[in-house]
Design a protein around this motif. Structure first.
Motif, PDB file in Angstrom:
ATOM      1  N   VAL A 217       0.856  -1.195   0.000  1.00  0.00           N
ATOM      2  CA  VAL A 217       0.000   0.000   0.000  1.00  0.00           C
ATOM      3  C   VAL A 217       0.885   1.235   0.000  1.00  0.00           C
ATOM      4  O   VAL A 217       1.711   1.431   0.896  1.00  0.00           O
ATOM      5  N   LEU A 218       0.688   2.104  -1.015  1.00  0.00           N
ATOM      6  CA  LEU A 218       1.493   3.312  -1.135  1.00  0.00           C
ATOM      7  C   LEU A 218       0.742   4.560  -0.683  1.00  0.00           C
ATOM      8  O   LEU A 218       1.340   5.481  -0.134  1.00  0.00           O
ATOM      9  N   LYS A 219      -0.576   4.578  -0.898  1.00  0.00           N
ATOM     10  CA  LYS A 219      -1.325   5.804  -0.605  1.00  0.00           C
ATOM     11  C   LYS A 219      -2.787   5.461  -0.347  1.00  0.00           C
ATOM     12  O   LYS A 219      -3.344   4.550  -0.959  1.00  0.00           O
ATOM     13  N   VAL A 220      -3.395   6.215   0.557  1.00  0.00           N
ATOM     14  CA  VAL A 220      -4.835   6.132   0.800  1.00  0.00           C
ATOM     15  C   VAL A 220      -5.387   7.554   0.777  1.00  0.00           C
ATOM     16  O   VAL A 220      -4.786   8.469   1.346  1.00  0.00           O
ATOM     17  N   GLU A 221      -6.519   7.750   0.096  1.00  0.00           N
ATOM     18  CA  GLU A 221      -7.162   9.062   0.032  1.00  0.00           C
ATOM     19  C   GLU A 221      -8.593   8.953   0.554  1.00  0.00           C
ATOM     20  O   GLU A 221      -9.248   7.920   0.390  1.00  0.00           O
TER      21      GLU A 221
ATOM     22  N   VAL B 296      -2.777   9.907   2.957  1.00  0.00           N
ATOM     23  CA  VAL B 296      -1.588   9.443   3.675  1.00  0.00           C
ATOM     24  C   VAL B 296      -0.745   8.640   2.700  1.00  0.00           C
ATOM     25  O   VAL B 296      -1.275   7.897   1.855  1.00  0.00           O
ATOM     26  N   CYS B 297       0.567   8.808   2.777  1.00  0.00           N
ATOM     27  CA  CYS B 297       1.503   8.030   1.952  1.00  0.00           C
ATOM     28  C   CYS B 297       2.378   7.181   2.873  1.00  0.00           C
ATOM     29  O   CYS B 297       2.814   7.645   3.930  1.00  0.00           O
ATOM     30  N   TYR B 298       2.625   5.957   2.444  1.00  0.00           N
ATOM     31  CA  TYR B 298       3.458   5.038   3.216  1.00  0.00           C
ATOM     32  C   TYR B 298       4.714   4.690   2.427  1.00  0.00           C
ATOM     33  O   TYR B 298       4.710   4.660   1.194  1.00  0.00           O
ATOM     34  N   VAL B 299       5.781   4.399   3.177  1.00  0.00           N
ATOM     35  CA  VAL B 299       7.053   3.993   2.594  1.00  0.00           C
ATOM     36  C   VAL B 299       7.354   2.559   3.012  1.00  0.00           C
ATOM     37  O   VAL B 299       7.106   2.173   4.172  1.00  0.00           O
ATOM     38  N   HIS B 300       7.889   1.792   2.067  1.00  0.00           N
ATOM     39  CA  HIS B 300       8.294   0.413   2.331  1.00  0.00           C
ATOM     40  C   HIS B 300       9.800   0.310   2.114  1.00  0.00           C
ATOM     41  O   HIS B 300      10.309   0.676   1.046  1.00  0.00           O
TER      42      HIS B 300
END
Length: 500
Positions: free
Chosen positions: A305-309, A339-343
């Motif tokens: 998951v990279l981004k949720v709007e 929100v943006c997530y980093v892996h």
């Protein structure tokens, strides 16, 4: 006599017809509702329609209905959907009044027929992604947080909040928690390293607007907003992040509470990215999930998951916590949140959170307290008349995992663990002039402030920041000593000063 009977019968018929006409007009003017639905027949809550001039607004409530009784709008007024997720043909108010339903379409994405996927396949993909998210999100870590919040009146900026600090994400979980304040991963674990907060100037006035907040719960109806306001450094955007992490499809327990459609498939840096639109099923809120509305999830083919709007979603986990009613009225703050997530090799962590909020009252009048919903406090009085809006951006860097209970307890001791919703202190012992001069020079978007609101002289803005900091310190006993806890902790963690 016979003539009198005819007259009486005619009079009775006239009165009966008049009664029917009045009854019809009463129904038409007092109880007329229009339901907003998708092409699949699903109700669309909190969808805004705006006139081209921006003078008139209509909004569906939490059940998808627009109440146009007691609404005074010219029939020739043309409305368009105000949304990133939905679209419809421009419609006059006259045409809207003649309908029982308005059908809106999902905005089309870049999608080839080769990639059409049934909903079951999308749910399977999201199930895998949610399991990966739960397994790999860092359970405990501390990060450097850069916070920027701009407040506008119309298009003119009236205040800026710049805060730099240490933020702890401790005891991450996706458990079903009855009350937000019992969440072990509260967003209030924060300590300011430095802050640069300007005065609040409304409509170009050169004097500050007054106290930071006024809260009088005894005030009713529209006067609630005409009197009350809260203008303080807050982490509301992060509170919503917790709602999403627990009650959205990021949590495998709630994947079945939403319907899905594939909006687009794209390729970026050699990875196939899926953009999936999700929408709360009407029978799942508020009894099961505490999130109502429409959003998007961007994820890779292997489930990262990279981004949720979100757009205009109702949040009963971190906001309106005690509301048990099925209906929450109209939304007074159309907003967009992401929100943006980093892996990476450490795991998954939050990279950034953004939220843009506009105060726009639908044309329903008068507003009755209890018939509305808003995502954050208005930062000043008369938010509709003053056309207030806010933009908040929070960016994280320098991620350091916490591996022991001793380290975790130490971070809580240094940074605190306050209830995340509402105000948080930004006070420091001294505002670092050289640090902020460098920040403003390197980030011109932060330094270019309209000359009719602020002096363009940096020293003037600096004096405002110093004064704001001193006012904030008055209520912060932890700052009476000269050793700022966050600055001490930063030196221990990074073996350098925060400004180096």
């Amino acid at each position: 006599m016979q003539g009198e009977k005819v007259v009486q019968q005619t009079d009775i018929k006239s009165r009966f017809l008049l009664f029917l006409l009045l009854a019809f007009n009463s129904y038409y003017c007092v109880a007329q509702e229009i339901k907003v639905i998708t092409q699949d027949g699903d109700a669309v809550p909190y969808l805004y329609f705006a006139s081209s001039s921006g003078k008139y607004y209509l909004s569906s409530d939490s059940n998808g209905f627009i109440d146009i009784s007691d609404v005074h709008i010219p029939d020739t007024t043309v409305f368009k959907v105000y949304s990133d997720f939905y679209s419809s043909e421009p419609t006059s108010f006259l045409a809207m009044r003649s309908r029982k339903e308005i059908v809106v379409l999902y905005k089309a994405g870049l999608l080839s027929e080769l990639y059409i996927m049934p909903e079951e396949s999308l749910m399977k993909l999201l199930g895998s992604a949610s399991r990966l998210f739960s397994k790999r999100y860092l359970k405990n870590y501390v990060a450097t947080m850069g916070y920027r919040r701009m407040i506008y009146s119309g298009e003119k900026p009236v205040q800026q909040y710049l805060v730099y600090g240490l933020w702890g994400s401790l005891d991450f979980n996706q458990d079903h928690i009855r009350h937000y304040w019992d969440d072990r991963n509260l967003m209030g674990v924060f300590g300011a390293l430095d802050s640069f907060v300007s005065d609040f100037h409304l409509s170009g006035k050169k004097t500050s607007a007054g106290p930071n907040s006024v809260v009088n719960q005894a005030v009713s109806d529209e006067d609630f907003f005409n009197v009350n306001y809260v203008n303080e450094f807050n982490l509301r955007a992060l509170d919503i992040k917790r709602t999403v992490e627990i009650y959205s499809p990021l949590n495998e327990k709630y994947v079945k509470d939403y319907s899905y459609r594939l909006e687009s498939i794209s390729n970026e840096r050699g990875e196939k990215l899926y953009t999936i639109v999700f929408k709360t099923k009407s029978n799942k809120f508020p009894g099961h999930t505490k999130l109502l509305g429409t959003g998007k999830i961007v994820l890779t083919e292997d489930g990262k998951v990279l981004k949720v709007e979100l757009e205009n979603a109702e949040d009963r986990y971190s906001s309106f916590i005690r509301n048990k009613e099925a209906k929450a009225g109209v939304l007074l703050t159309p907003y967009k949140w992401s929100v943006c997530y980093v892996h990476n090799e450490l795991g998954i962590f939050t990279a950034s959170v953004k939220m843009a909020v506009t105060w726009r009252a639908p044309q329903k009048s008068p507003l009755k307290r209890g018939d509305w919903y808003y995502i954050e406090w208005n930062p000043y009085r008369r938010p509709f008349e003053n056309r207030l809006k806010t933009e908040t951006e929070i960016v994280f860097s320098e991620i350091v995992p916490i591996v022991s209970k001793k380290q975790k307890d130490k971070i809580r001791g240094f940074l605190g663990s306050s209830f995340g919703a509402g105000a948080t202190y930004y006070a420091v012992e001294i505002v670092n002039h050289d640090f902020w001069f460098k920040v403003l020079k390197e980030n011109l978007g932060l330094g270019l402030i309209n000359s009719d609101l602020y002096s363009t002289d940096f020293e003037s803005l600096y004096q405002q920041a110093v004064r704001s900091n001193e006012i904030n310190r008055l209520g912060y006993s932890g700052n009476k000593n000269k050793n700022n806890p966050a600055r001490v902790l930063y030196r221990e963690i990074h073996n350098k000063e925060y400004y180096e």
